[in-house]
Design a protein around this motif. Structure first.
Motif, mmCIF file in Angstrom:
data_model
loop_
_atom_site.group_PDB
_atom_site.id
_atom_site.type_symbol
_atom_site.label_atom_id
_atom_site.label_comp_id
_atom_site.label_asym_id
_atom_site.label_seq_id
_atom_site.Cartn_x
_atom_site.Cartn_y
_atom_site.Cartn_z
ATOM 1 N N LEU A 1 0.844 -1.187 0.000
ATOM 2 C CA LEU A 1 0.000 0.000 0.000
ATOM 3 C C LEU A 1 0.882 1.241 0.000
ATOM 4 O O LEU A 1 1.694 1.428 0.908
ATOM 5 C CB LEU A 1 -0.899 -0.013 1.242
ATOM 6 N N ASP A 2 0.756 2.060 -1.024
ATOM 7 C CA ASP A 2 1.550 3.280 -1.135
ATOM 8 C C ASP A 2 0.694 4.456 -0.673
ATOM 9 O O ASP A 2 -0.162 4.945 -1.408
ATOM 10 C CB ASP A 2 2.004 3.475 -2.581
ATOM 11 N N LYS A 3 0.940 4.932 0.540
ATOM 12 C CA LYS A 3 0.130 6.006 1.102
ATOM 13 C C LYS A 3 0.506 7.388 0.561
ATOM 14 O O LYS A 3 -0.143 8.378 0.913
ATOM 15 C CB LYS A 3 0.215 5.984 2.625
ATOM 16 N N GLU A 4 1.509 7.432 -0.279
ATOM 17 C CA GLU A 4 1.870 8.694 -0.913
ATOM 18 C C GLU A 4 1.151 8.867 -2.250
ATOM 19 O O GLU A 4 1.201 9.944 -2.841
ATOM 20 C CB GLU A 4 3.392 8.747 -1.135
ATOM 21 N N ASP A 5 0.516 7.822 -2.729
ATOM 22 C CA ASP A 5 -0.150 7.852 -4.028
ATOM 23 C C ASP A 5 -1.647 8.040 -3.808
ATOM 24 O O ASP A 5 -2.375 7.104 -3.485
ATOM 25 C CB ASP A 5 0.122 6.543 -4.777
ATOM 26 N N GLU A 6 -2.137 9.270 -4.010
ATOM 27 C CA GLU A 6 -3.535 9.587 -3.737
ATOM 28 C C GLU A 6 -4.492 8.825 -4.653
ATOM 29 O O GLU A 6 -5.589 8.451 -4.242
ATOM 30 C CB GLU A 6 -3.776 11.093 -3.882
ATOM 31 N N ALA A 7 -4.064 8.575 -5.896
ATOM 32 C CA ALA A 7 -4.918 7.849 -6.836
ATOM 33 C C ALA A 7 -5.160 6.417 -6.358
ATOM 34 O O ALA A 7 -6.251 5.873 -6.526
ATOM 35 C CB ALA A 7 -4.296 7.851 -8.222
ATOM 36 N N MET A 8 -4.145 5.812 -5.754
ATOM 37 C CA MET A 8 -4.293 4.452 -5.241
ATOM 38 C C MET A 8 -5.217 4.403 -4.037
ATOM 39 O O MET A 8 -5.916 3.414 -3.821
ATOM 40 C CB MET A 8 -2.923 3.883 -4.846
ATOM 41 N N LEU A 9 -5.228 5.458 -3.263
ATOM 42 C CA LEU A 9 -6.006 5.473 -2.023
ATOM 43 C C LEU A 9 -7.483 5.802 -2.244
ATOM 44 O O LEU A 9 -8.302 5.579 -1.357
ATOM 45 C CB LEU A 9 -5.398 6.473 -1.048
ATOM 46 N N LYS A 10 -7.805 6.327 -3.433
ATOM 47 C CA LYS A 10 -9.196 6.701 -3.725
ATOM 48 C C LYS A 10 -10.080 5.456 -3.705
ATOM 49 O O LYS A 10 -9.789 4.468 -4.364
ATOM 50 C CB LYS A 10 -9.283 7.396 -5.087
ATOM 51 N N ASP A 11 -11.132 5.508 -2.934
ATOM 52 C CA ASP A 11 -12.109 4.414 -2.788
ATOM 53 C C ASP A 11 -11.521 3.154 -2.161
ATOM 54 O O ASP A 11 -12.167 2.096 -2.178
ATOM 55 C CB ASP A 11 -12.718 4.045 -4.153
ATOM 56 N N ALA A 12 -10.317 3.221 -1.622
ATOM 57 C CA ALA A 12 -9.716 2.063 -0.938
ATOM 58 C C ALA A 12 -10.146 2.084 0.522
ATOM 59 O O ALA A 12 -9.890 3.056 1.242
ATOM 60 C CB ALA A 12 -8.195 2.113 -1.056
ATOM 61 N N GLN A 13 -10.788 0.985 0.954
ATOM 62 C CA GLN A 13 -11.346 1.002 2.307
ATOM 63 C C GLN A 13 -11.623 -0.408 2.808
ATOM 64 O O GLN A 13 -11.635 -1.375 2.057
ATOM 65 C CB GLN A 13 -12.653 1.802 2.323
ATOM 66 N N ILE A 14 -11.833 -0.479 4.116
ATOM 67 C CA ILE A 14 -12.276 -1.704 4.787
ATOM 68 C C ILE A 14 -13.582 -1.364 5.500
ATOM 69 O O ILE A 14 -13.658 -0.354 6.209
ATOM 70 C CB ILE A 14 -11.228 -2.181 5.820
ATOM 71 N N GLU A 15 -14.600 -2.198 5.321
ATOM 72 C CA GLU A 15 -15.878 -1.963 5.994
ATOM 73 C C GLU A 15 -16.161 -3.114 6.958
ATOM 74 O O GLU A 15 -16.097 -4.282 6.573
ATOM 75 C CB GLU A 15 -17.017 -1.831 4.985
ATOM 76 N N ILE A 16 -16.462 -2.770 8.199
ATOM 77 C CA ILE A 16 -16.751 -3.771 9.227
ATOM 78 C C ILE A 16 -18.254 -4.055 9.226
ATOM 79 O O ILE A 16 -19.066 -3.148 9.427
ATOM 80 C CB ILE A 16 -16.299 -3.294 10.619
ATOM 81 N N GLU A 17 -18.630 -5.324 9.004
ATOM 82 C CA GLU A 17 -20.042 -5.690 8.914
ATOM 83 C C GLU A 17 -20.545 -6.411 10.163
ATOM 84 O O GLU A 17 -21.709 -6.263 10.532
ATOM 85 C CB GLU A 17 -20.265 -6.574 7.681
ATOM 86 N N GLU A 18 -19.709 -7.215 10.784
ATOM 87 C CA GLU A 18 -20.113 -7.933 11.990
ATOM 88 C C GLU A 18 -18.930 -8.002 12.951
ATOM 89 O O GLU A 18 -17.796 -8.188 12.533
ATOM 90 C CB GLU A 18 -20.574 -9.360 11.669
ATOM 91 N N VAL A 19 -19.229 -7.855 14.250
ATOM 92 C CA VAL A 19 -18.238 -8.032 15.311
ATOM 93 C C VAL A 19 -18.895 -8.859 16.401
ATOM 94 O O VAL A 19 -19.978 -8.516 16.890
ATOM 95 C CB VAL A 19 -17.765 -6.683 15.901
ATOM 96 N N GLU A 20 -18.251 -9.955 16.753
ATOM 97 C CA GLU A 20 -18.817 -10.819 17.788
ATOM 98 C C GLU A 20 -17.721 -11.197 18.772
ATOM 99 O O GLU A 20 -16.640 -11.636 18.377
ATOM 100 C CB GLU A 20 -19.405 -12.086 17.156
ATOM 101 N N LYS A 21 -17.989 -10.997 20.038
ATOM 102 C CA LYS A 21 -17.059 -11.384 21.103
ATOM 103 C C LYS A 21 -17.814 -12.263 22.101
ATOM 104 O O LYS A 21 -18.905 -11.894 22.536
ATOM 105 C CB LYS A 21 -16.478 -10.162 21.811
ATOM 106 N N PHE A 22 -17.230 -13.391 22.437
ATOM 107 C CA PHE A 22 -17.885 -14.283 23.379
ATOM 108 C C PHE A 22 -16.844 -15.165 24.053
ATOM 109 O O PHE A 22 -15.691 -15.245 23.617
ATOM 110 C CB PHE A 22 -18.952 -15.137 22.681
ATOM 111 N N ILE A 23 -17.277 -15.812 25.123
ATOM 112 C CA ILE A 23 -16.402 -16.710 25.885
ATOM 113 C C ILE A 23 -16.756 -18.152 25.544
ATOM 114 O O ILE A 23 -17.930 -18.516 25.505
ATOM 115 C CB ILE A 23 -16.560 -16.484 27.402
ATOM 116 N N GLU A 24 -15.743 -18.966 25.258
ATOM 117 C CA GLU A 24 -15.977 -20.386 25.046
ATOM 118 C C GLU A 24 -14.917 -21.189 25.797
ATOM 119 O O GLU A 24 -13.836 -20.681 26.102
ATOM 120 C CB GLU A 24 -15.962 -20.731 23.561
#
Length: 324
Positions: free
Chosen positions: A259-282
């Motif tokens: 990932l080149d954080k100096e290249d603005e064109a590469m960063l356009k629309d680049a993302q991570i979306e969190i859809e589910e988070v689950e924490k539990f004890i087993e």
């Protein structure tokens, strides 16, 4: 114009005005599925002349081999027969059902059917067609028209009841959501090729979660990305330009892309979306441990560290990973 006609015109005008306002306030499609901007799934099935519609509890599964299948329960209404539609690959096209085995269970007679004629294995019993795959919304649409052949019971002398005959099943499916069959995965289309059959893991340090997918068939192929733990919240969209976010990919040929954080064109629309988070004890071997499960999607561009500095696109990425 007499008073009665005037009154009629006024009432009609008021009615049309109220109707127009109510239409303006109503959503374009009240059946839009969550935030996917596509309609809710609908499956139409005609089983030997009996019609059924399904709008709920229909999900297509994609396994590590890339095979797709989805199952419809309660076909033919109260009889609650079961139809499973299958293709050996997940892409647009026509799939002959003698090579892509779909099945049917007649519950009343406890009789199985399939689209493969054992006595004539090359006989084409029909087709399943995938017309369109919306990879952004993760839904699939298509149709099917196939003949179901009675499956012979096991045993050399066993035969199918002669009163049980083959029959036709046809229909359409639209906007059926699809997801991975495995409980943990990292998927993406990388440089135009599918990155699907992976060992998926989740690790963490003091500040970050680390998601990694390693090819089962080629352990040199690795996709790795990190993001701050504090951002792991349902609905959160994490930009790849943010501090604490990083990614790299090793191709099957050992070429590294970062990932080149100096290249603005590469960063356009680049993302991570969190859809589910689950924490539990087993309990593990009698010991209670905390488990974290994360599910989400991602898109990014990565640049080669070699002299060519070639940019590859990582599209339609999805992940579901856990850590104990």
């Amino acid at each position: 114009m007499n008073k009665l006609n005037k009154l009629t015109v006024i009432c009609l005008t008021l009615f049309l005005g109220i109707f127009a306002i109510s239409c303006d306030n109503e959503s374009v499609d009240p059946l839009l599925d969550n935030n996917k901007k596509v309609g809710k799934p609908v499956v139409y099935v005609n089983t030997d002349g009996v019609e059924d519609f399904f709008r709920e509890n229909v999900v297509a599964k994609i396994n590590a081999k890339g095979e797709m299948h989805f199952t419809l329960d309660a076909v033919k209404g109260e009889k609650k027969d079961v139809l499973t539609i299958m293709t050996k690959t997940f892409k647009q096209g026509n799939f002959p059902t003698n090579a892509n085995r779909s099945t049917y269970l007649d519950r009343e007679n406890n009789q199985y059917f399939s689209t493969i004629d054992i006595d004539r294995p090359t006989y084409i019993t029909g087709f399943v067609t995938i017309d369109f795959i919306n990879r952004s919304a993760r839904v699939v649409s298509g149709s099917f028209d196939m003949r179901m052949i009675p499956v012979k019971p096991e045993g050399e002398d066993a035969n199918v009841d002669p009163s049980i005959r083959s029959f036709q099943v046809k229909g359409t499916f639209e906007n059926v959501p699809y997801e991975r069959e495995e409980s943990e995965y990292v998927d993406a289309q990388i440089d135009g090729a599918e990155f699907r059959n992976t060992n998926a893991t989740l690790e963490e340090n003091d500040t970050n979660y680390i998601v990694m997918g390693v090819g089962r068939d080629n352990v040199d192929q690795v996709l790795h990305f990190t993001f701050p733990k504090e951002r792991a919240v349902v609905g959160e969209v994490i930009k790849m330009s943010e501090e604490g976010v990083d990614a790299y990919y090793f191709s099957e040929f050992g070429i590294k892309y970062t990932l080149d954080k100096e290249d603005e064109a590469m960063l356009k629309d680049a993302q991570i979306e969190i859809e589910e988070v689950e924490k539990f004890i087993e309990k593990v071997d009698g010991t209670e441990v905390e488990r974290t499960v994360l599910k989400g999607s991602f898109d990014m561009k990565l640049k080669g560290v070699d002299e060519e500095k070639r940019v590859i696109q990582v599209k339609y990425g999805t992940f579901k990973v856990s850590k104990k």
